[in-house]
Design a protein around this motif. Structure first.
Motif, PDB file in Angstrom:
ATOM      1  N   GLY A 114       0.795  -1.219   0.000  1.00  0.00           N
ATOM      2  CA  GLY A 114       0.000   0.000   0.000  1.00  0.00           C
ATOM      3  C   GLY A 114       0.824   1.263   0.000  1.00  0.00           C
ATOM      4  O   GLY A 114       0.270   2.364   0.100  1.00  0.00           O
ATOM      5  N   ASN A 115       2.155   1.139  -0.110  1.00  0.00           N
ATOM      6  CA  ASN A 115       3.022   2.312  -0.162  1.00  0.00           C
ATOM      7  C   ASN A 115       3.157   2.796  -1.596  1.00  0.00           C
ATOM      8  O   ASN A 115       3.094   2.012  -2.547  1.00  0.00           O
ATOM      9  CB  ASN A 115       4.409   1.973   0.403  1.00  0.00           C
ATOM     10  CG  ASN A 115       4.348   1.545   1.851  1.00  0.00           C
ATOM     11  OD1 ASN A 115       3.623   2.133   2.653  1.00  0.00           O
ATOM     12  ND2 ASN A 115       5.098   0.495   2.206  1.00  0.00           N
ATOM     13  N   ILE A 116       3.359   4.102  -1.744  1.00  0.00           N
ATOM     14  CA  ILE A 116       3.545   4.677  -3.074  1.00  0.00           C
ATOM     15  C   ILE A 116       4.866   4.177  -3.645  1.00  0.00           C
ATOM     16  O   ILE A 116       5.924   4.304  -3.017  1.00  0.00           O
ATOM     17  CB  ILE A 116       3.527   6.210  -3.020  1.00  0.00           C
ATOM     18  CG1 ILE A 116       2.162   6.696  -2.501  1.00  0.00           C
ATOM     19  CG2 ILE A 116       3.799   6.805  -4.395  1.00  0.00           C
ATOM     20  CD1 ILE A 116       1.000   6.301  -3.383  1.00  0.00           C
ATOM     21  N   ALA A 117       4.819   3.604  -4.842  1.00  0.00           N
ATOM     22  CA  ALA A 117       6.011   3.053  -5.494  1.00  0.00           C
ATOM     23  C   ALA A 117       6.082   3.610  -6.921  1.00  0.00           C
ATOM     24  O   ALA A 117       5.564   2.987  -7.856  1.00  0.00           O
ATOM     25  CB  ALA A 117       5.969   1.525  -5.508  1.00  0.00           C
ATOM     26  N   PRO A 118       6.673   4.784  -7.088  1.00  0.00           N
ATOM     27  CA  PRO A 118       6.695   5.424  -8.417  1.00  0.00           C
ATOM     28  C   PRO A 118       7.409   4.559  -9.460  1.00  0.00           C
ATOM     29  O   PRO A 118       8.436   3.939  -9.177  1.00  0.00           O
ATOM     30  CB  PRO A 118       7.472   6.728  -8.165  1.00  0.00           C
ATOM     31  CG  PRO A 118       7.418   6.948  -6.682  1.00  0.00           C
ATOM     32  CD  PRO A 118       7.375   5.592  -6.073  1.00  0.00           C
ATOM     33  N   ILE A 119       6.847   4.507 -10.645  1.00  0.00           N
ATOM     34  CA  ILE A 119       7.509   3.840 -11.762  1.00  0.00           C
ATOM     35  C   ILE A 119       8.574   4.782 -12.311  1.00  0.00           C
ATOM     36  O   ILE A 119       8.360   5.989 -12.416  1.00  0.00           O
ATOM     37  CB  ILE A 119       6.478   3.484 -12.855  1.00  0.00           C
ATOM     38  CG1 ILE A 119       5.469   2.477 -12.306  1.00  0.00           C
ATOM     39  CG2 ILE A 119       7.160   2.933 -14.100  1.00  0.00           C
ATOM     40  CD1 ILE A 119       4.370   2.113 -13.278  1.00  0.00           C
ATOM     41  N   THR A 120       9.744   4.271 -12.645  1.00  0.00           N
ATOM     42  CA  THR A 120      10.845   5.118 -13.090  1.00  0.00           C
ATOM     43  C   THR A 120      10.539   5.770 -14.430  1.00  0.00           C
ATOM     44  O   THR A 120       9.721   5.286 -15.217  1.00  0.00           O
ATOM     45  CB  THR A 120      12.148   4.315 -13.212  1.00  0.00           C
ATOM     46  OG1 THR A 120      11.998   3.357 -14.264  1.00  0.00           O
ATOM     47  CG2 THR A 120      12.483   3.607 -11.910  1.00  0.00           C
ATOM     48  N   LEU A 121      11.240   6.876 -14.674  1.00  0.00           N
ATOM     49  CA  LEU A 121      11.072   7.576 -15.943  1.00  0.00           C
ATOM     50  C   LEU A 121      11.444   6.673 -17.115  1.00  0.00           C
ATOM     51  O   LEU A 121      10.809   6.701 -18.168  1.00  0.00           O
ATOM     52  CB  LEU A 121      11.951   8.836 -15.955  1.00  0.00           C
ATOM     53  CG  LEU A 121      11.572   9.929 -14.962  1.00  0.00           C
ATOM     54  CD1 LEU A 121      12.605  11.045 -15.003  1.00  0.00           C
ATOM     55  CD2 LEU A 121      10.200  10.494 -15.276  1.00  0.00           C
ATOM     56  N   GLN A 122      12.479   5.859 -16.926  1.00  0.00           N
ATOM     57  CA  GLN A 122      12.933   5.003 -18.013  1.00  0.00           C
ATOM     58  C   GLN A 122      11.892   3.938 -18.362  1.00  0.00           C
ATOM     59  O   GLN A 122      11.645   3.655 -19.543  1.00  0.00           O
ATOM     60  CB  GLN A 122      14.269   4.345 -17.631  1.00  0.00           C
ATOM     61  CG  GLN A 122      15.463   5.281 -17.689  1.00  0.00           C
ATOM     62  CD  GLN A 122      15.411   6.339 -16.595  1.00  0.00           C
ATOM     63  OE1 GLN A 122      14.994   6.050 -15.476  1.00  0.00           O
ATOM     64  NE2 GLN A 122      15.811   7.554 -16.910  1.00  0.00           N
ATOM     65  N   ASP A 123      11.274   3.334 -17.336  1.00  0.00           N
ATOM     66  CA  ASP A 123      10.252   2.327 -17.598  1.00  0.00           C
ATOM     67  C   ASP A 123       9.040   2.932 -18.294  1.00  0.00           C
ATOM     68  O   ASP A 123       8.460   2.334 -19.213  1.00  0.00           O
ATOM     69  CB  ASP A 123       9.821   1.660 -16.282  1.00  0.00           C
ATOM     70  CG  ASP A 123      10.895   0.746 -15.711  1.00  0.00           C
ATOM     71  OD1 ASP A 123      11.814   0.392 -16.468  1.00  0.00           O
ATOM     72  OD2 ASP A 123      10.832   0.411 -14.515  1.00  0.00           O
ATOM     73  N   LEU A 124       8.650   4.127 -17.864  1.00  0.00           N
ATOM     74  CA  LEU A 124       7.522   4.799 -18.515  1.00  0.00           C
ATOM     75  C   LEU A 124       7.869   5.185 -19.948  1.00  0.00           C
ATOM     76  O   LEU A 124       7.031   5.092 -20.849  1.00  0.00           O
ATOM     77  CB  LEU A 124       7.142   6.050 -17.717  1.00  0.00           C
ATOM     78  CG  LEU A 124       6.119   5.856 -16.599  1.00  0.00           C
ATOM     79  CD1 LEU A 124       5.899   7.158 -15.861  1.00  0.00           C
ATOM     80  CD2 LEU A 124       4.797   5.344 -17.146  1.00  0.00           C
ATOM     81  N   ALA A 125       9.113   5.626 -20.145  1.00  0.00           N
ATOM     82  CA  ALA A 125       9.545   5.994 -21.492  1.00  0.00           C
ATOM     83  C   ALA A 125       9.462   4.796 -22.425  1.00  0.00           C
ATOM     84  O   ALA A 125       9.000   4.905 -23.572  1.00  0.00           O
ATOM     85  CB  ALA A 125      10.973   6.551 -21.450  1.00  0.00           C
ATOM     86  N   ALA A 126       9.898   3.631 -21.941  1.00  0.00           N
ATOM     87  CA  ALA A 126       9.824   2.419 -22.754  1.00  0.00           C
ATOM     88  C   ALA A 126       8.368   2.039 -23.033  1.00  0.00           C
ATOM     89  O   ALA A 126       8.028   1.602 -24.134  1.00  0.00           O
ATOM     90  CB  ALA A 126      10.551   1.279 -22.042  1.00  0.00           C
ATOM     91  N   GLU A 127       7.505   2.204 -22.034  1.00  0.00           N
ATOM     92  CA  GLU A 127       6.093   1.851 -22.206  1.00  0.00           C
ATOM     93  C   GLU A 127       5.400   2.768 -23.210  1.00  0.00           C
ATOM     94  O   GLU A 127       4.599   2.300 -24.040  1.00  0.00           O
ATOM     95  CB  GLU A 127       5.385   1.945 -20.843  1.00  0.00           C
ATOM     96  CG  GLU A 127       3.879   1.719 -20.915  1.00  0.00           C
ATOM     97  CD  GLU A 127       3.206   1.949 -19.569  1.00  0.00           C
ATOM     98  OE1 GLU A 127       2.030   2.358 -19.551  1.00  0.00           O
ATOM     99  OE2 GLU A 127       3.853   1.710 -18.532  1.00  0.00           O
ATOM    100  N   LEU A 128       5.710   4.072 -23.147  1.00  0.00           N
ATOM    101  CA  LEU A 128       5.024   5.048 -23.994  1.00  0.00           C
ATOM    102  C   LEU A 128       5.723   5.278 -25.326  1.00  0.00           C
ATOM    103  O   LEU A 128       5.196   5.978 -26.191  1.00  0.00           O
ATOM    104  CB  LEU A 128       4.883   6.375 -23.241  1.00  0.00           C
ATOM    105  CG  LEU A 128       4.086   6.319 -21.927  1.00  0.00           C
ATOM    106  CD1 LEU A 128       4.109   7.673 -21.236  1.00  0.00           C
ATOM    107  CD2 LEU A 128       2.651   5.876 -22.195  1.00  0.00           C
TER     108      LEU A 128
END
Length: 305
Positions: free
Chosen positions: A266-280
């Motif tokens: 239940g803790n906030i676990a931000p997704i890294t910029l690199q992982d989001l960049a790969a996804e988008l």
């Protein structure tokens, strides 16, 4: 004589245009090892080549020259970022922040002052990385003034492995031009353990009145206060939901991934910029820009009358 007419033989002192053997392709930070290898393969510029690239970038708006300058200095960014790994933040994120500093340095660099870009850029790279660490190392802001920043980034190395003594604190204070009390305060904030508000399992149950939680005011347990708090939380949740709905699908995904993603605990676990960049399918810097614009739009939506 124009650059196109320059032959392989140049007169002494002539400015030789920089022509890389391979195109300057800045790799993605999604594969950190490949990024570092590409940076290490980039050629080191001579002073003359550096001046030529700066002239082409600033006078002719030659973006290829800008990429060559960035590629030639990525190994500097990597080295500086590596020196800050002790703060527990991902190496790739530190490098990304250092890259932003490098771009700012290239934009503001004046080769006519006689310095090399590497010397000039070090300040900008460190500044961006340090700002990122201060904002992300802990939720509590540790270093908000100039003197606190000096302590934050030097105390670890100057303190050594032994406990901080009064004589050592005075020595550090003299070196950094701060007060000894500020040294001890930063020591406590960086290394001090948090105190539990509840008794541990080994504590005597008869001593529950001495638990730190008992020192706090209990006004928040009043029925009226509880109802007001729940109503406020409901309004905040509704406001955030409406603000999210005002975003386009990609911006909403970025905000949810960076600010609302929770782990199994239940803790906030931000997704890294690199992982989001790969996804988008975009760069990490583009993700950062989308995140910033989305937060500003949400802020306006939340504060609108």
């Amino acid at each position: 004589m124009s650059e196109k007419k320059i032959s392989n033989t140049h007169s002494p002192g002539a400015l030789v245009p920089y022509q890389p053997k391979v195109p300057a392709i800045i790799p993605s930070l999604g594969n950190l090892d490949a990024f570092i290898q590409a940076a290490n393969r980039a050629p080191i510029l001579t002073a003359e080549q550096e001046q030529d690239l700066m002239r082409r970038l600033h006078q002719e708006n030659d973006m290829a020259a800008g990429r060559d300058l960035v590629m030639a200095h990525l190994r500097l960014v990597i080295a500086i970022a590596r020196s800050y790994l002790g703060y527990g933040l991902p190496h790739a994120d530190l490098i990304q922040e250092g890259n932003i500093g490098l771009l700012k340095a290239i934009k503001n660099f004046d080769p006519q002052r006689g310095a090399r870009l590497m010397t000039f850029a070090e300040y900008w790279i460190r500044s961006e990385i340090q700002d990122y660490i201060v904002k992300n190392w802990r939720q509590v802001k540790l270093a908000t003034t100039k003197s606190q920043r000096k302590l934050f980034f030097n105390l670890r190395s100057m303190r050594g492995e032994n406990a901080l003594t009064y004589s050592k604190a005075n020595q550090i204070a003299d070196t950094l031009d701060v007060k000894p009390s500020e040294v001890f305060e930063m020591e406590q904030r960086m290394y001090g353990n948090e105190t539990s508000l509840d008794l541990t399992i080994d504590d005597d149950e008869n001593d529950i009145g001495n638990a730190p939680i008992q020192w706090l005011s209990r006004e928040e347990d009043e029925p009226t206060a509880i109802l007001e708090q729940k109503d406020e939380e409901r309004m905040q949740r509704e406001g955030i939901r409406q603000a999210l709905l005002s975003l386009d699908e990609r911006s909403r995904r970025v905000i949810q991934a960076r600010w609302l993603n929770e782990d199994e605990s239940g803790n906030i676990a931000p997704i890294t910029l690199q992982d989001l960049a790969a996804e988008l399918g975009v760069s990490a810097e583009r993700v950062r820009q989308i995140e910033k614009a989305a937060l500003e739009k949400m802020k306006r939506a939340l504060t609108a009358p």
